[in-house]
Structure formats: C-alpha cells, structure tokens
Design a protein around this motif. Sequence first.
Motif, PDB file in Angstrom:
ATOM      1  N   LYS A   1      -7.156 -12.683 -10.894  1.00 27.98           N
ATOM      2  CA  LYS A   1      -8.228 -12.723 -11.195  1.00 27.98           C
ATOM      3  C   LYS A   1      -7.899 -14.210 -12.643  1.00 27.98           C
ATOM      4  CE  LYS A   1     -10.094  -9.719  -8.112  1.00 27.98           C
ATOM      5  NZ  LYS A   1     -11.393  -8.795  -7.755  1.00 27.98           N
TER       6      LYS A   1
ATOM      7  N   ASP B   1     -11.417 -11.671   3.069  1.00 26.86           N
ATOM      8  CA  ASP B   1     -12.220 -11.917   1.613  1.00 26.86           C
ATOM      9  C   ASP B   1     -12.514 -11.621   0.886  1.00 26.86           C
ATOM     10  OD1 ASP B   1     -14.834 -12.861   4.311  1.00 26.86           O
ATOM     11  OD2 ASP B   1     -14.766 -10.612   4.566  1.00 26.86           O
ATOM     12  N   VAL B   2     -11.402 -11.236   0.414  1.00 24.45           N
ATOM     13  CA  VAL B   2     -11.138 -10.681  -0.826  1.00 24.45           C
ATOM     14  C   VAL B   2     -10.634 -12.057  -2.136  1.00 24.45           C
ATOM     15  CG1 VAL B   2      -8.631 -10.428  -1.230  1.00 24.45           C
ATOM     16  CG2 VAL B   2      -9.607  -9.455  -2.848  1.00 24.45           C
ATOM     17  N   LEU B   3     -10.589 -13.497  -0.518  1.00 22.59           N
ATOM     18  CA  LEU B   3     -10.652 -14.577  -1.486  1.00 22.59           C
ATOM     19  C   LEU B   3     -11.080 -15.217  -2.612  1.00 22.59           C
ATOM     20  CD1 LEU B   3      -7.301 -15.031   1.681  1.00 22.59           C
ATOM     21  CD2 LEU B   3      -7.079 -14.500  -0.694  1.00 22.59           C
ATOM     22  N   LYS B   4     -11.905 -15.123  -2.036  1.00 25.31           N
ATOM     23  CA  LYS B   4     -13.398 -15.646  -2.563  1.00 25.31           C
ATOM     24  C   LYS B   4     -13.010 -15.079  -4.069  1.00 25.31           C
ATOM     25  CE  LYS B   4     -16.174 -14.808   1.753  1.00 25.31           C
ATOM     26  NZ  LYS B   4     -16.924 -15.003   2.897  1.00 25.31           N
ATOM     27  N   ASP B   5     -13.131 -13.724  -4.874  1.00 24.60           N
ATOM     28  CA  ASP B   5     -13.338 -13.327  -5.539  1.00 24.60           C
ATOM     29  C   ASP B   5     -11.974 -14.147  -6.497  1.00 24.60           C
ATOM     30  OD1 ASP B   5     -14.563 -11.697  -4.994  1.00 24.60           O
ATOM     31  OD2 ASP B   5     -13.176  -9.985  -4.420  1.00 24.60           O
ATOM     32  N   TYR B   6     -11.668 -14.777  -6.402  1.00 28.67           N
ATOM     33  CA  TYR B   6     -10.155 -15.760  -7.072  1.00 28.67           C
ATOM     34  C   TYR B   6     -10.628 -16.499  -7.164  1.00 28.67           C
ATOM     35  CZ  TYR B   6      -6.884 -11.583  -5.927  1.00 28.67           C
ATOM     36  OH  TYR B   6      -6.698 -10.329  -5.878  1.00 28.67           O
TER      37      TYR B   6
ATOM     38  N   LYS C   1      -4.292  -2.084  -8.283  1.00 25.78           N
ATOM     39  CA  LYS C   1      -6.185  -2.674  -8.743  1.00 25.78           C
ATOM     40  C   LYS C   1      -6.113  -3.160 -10.243  1.00 25.78           C
ATOM     41  CE  LYS C   1     -11.053  -1.154 -10.409  1.00 25.78           C
ATOM     42  NZ  LYS C   1     -12.061  -0.592 -10.452  1.00 25.78           N
TER      43      LYS C   1
ATOM     44  N   GLN D   1      -8.553  -8.772   5.403  1.00 24.55           N
ATOM     45  CA  GLN D   1      -9.095  -8.168   4.232  1.00 24.55           C
ATOM     46  C   GLN D   1      -9.314 -10.053   3.301  1.00 24.55           C
ATOM     47  OE1 GLN D   1      -5.105  -6.177   2.802  1.00 24.55           O
ATOM     48  NE2 GLN D   1      -5.437  -5.196   4.734  1.00 24.55           N
TER      49      GLN D   1
ATOM     50  N   ARG E   1      -3.906  -6.625  -9.359  1.00 23.45           N
ATOM     51  CA  ARG E   1      -5.548  -7.696  -8.861  1.00 23.45           C
ATOM     52  C   ARG E   1      -6.275  -8.761  -9.478  1.00 23.45           C
ATOM     53  NH1 ARG E   1      -6.235  -4.163  -3.571  1.00 23.45           N
ATOM     54  NH2 ARG E   1      -5.231  -5.008  -2.573  1.00 23.45           N
ATOM     55  N   GLU E   2      -6.610  -7.814 -10.740  1.00 19.70           N
ATOM     56  CA  GLU E   2      -7.572  -7.918 -11.960  1.00 19.70           C
ATOM     57  C   GLU E   2      -6.845  -9.111 -12.543  1.00 19.70           C
ATOM     58  OE1 GLU E   2     -11.111  -7.385 -11.796  1.00 19.70           O
ATOM     59  OE2 GLU E   2     -10.411  -6.036 -10.084  1.00 19.70           O
TER      60      GLU E   2
ATOM     61  N   TYR F   1       0.778  -1.153  -0.089  1.00 19.12           N
ATOM     62  CA  TYR F   1      -0.057  -0.136  -0.290  1.00 19.12           C
ATOM     63  C   TYR F   1       1.085   1.041   0.089  1.00 19.12           C
ATOM     64  CZ  TYR F   1      -3.817  -3.244   0.738  1.00 19.12           C
ATOM     65  OH  TYR F   1      -4.936  -4.136   1.009  1.00 19.12           O
TER      66      TYR F   1
END
Length: 93
Positions: A31, A56-61, A24, A54, A27-28, A15
């Motif tokens: 993914k 919960d962000v793993l759910k997006d992968y 961003k 943080q 990350r995209e 960060y």
Amino acid sequence: MPRDFSKIKKRIWLYEDIDKKDLKKLREVCKKVLPKYNLKIIVTITCDSTILYQIDVLKDYKIMCEVCTTRFRREEEDFEEYDIISMRRSELL
C-alpha cells in the motif's frame, strides 16, 4: 492444453505458505510502495473464482486498477450470459 500447476514446485500459495502476520505486513508495504510507481493492476476474475469475494480490498490501494469479469460462458452446449458481479451480490445477501 491447460497447464498442470501441481508440478510447479516454486509456486507460493498465499494463504498456505505465508504466515498471516507476514501477509498483513506485505499488504501494508504494498500500500505504501506501489503508489510510487506508475503502474496499473489488472485483475481478471473467472467464474467460480474465490478472488471475487476479495476484490473490495483493492479500494485500499492508491493505484490504478481494472477488474475484468466473466460475461459469457459455455459449460455444456449453450453459450449463456453470466453476470458474475450480480451473482456475487445475491450470494452475499
């Protein structure tokens, strides 16, 4: 003896060293690219870690993932049970 990470000059702070817009994009890309490989990410979360907020962000992968958390810890003399996930939930309420 713990490593002194302050002496590592090549370390990148997520960060602080990476612009939010670029982060961003990174990350995209991750993914999209990571599911193409047969890999598993294992995250270990220790007590008082900021990663806890943080995960919960793993759910997006769309990759295999395992999250290991602290269950016991000793700060002084007592070796006590410590449920890091329950603690997180209570802090968020």
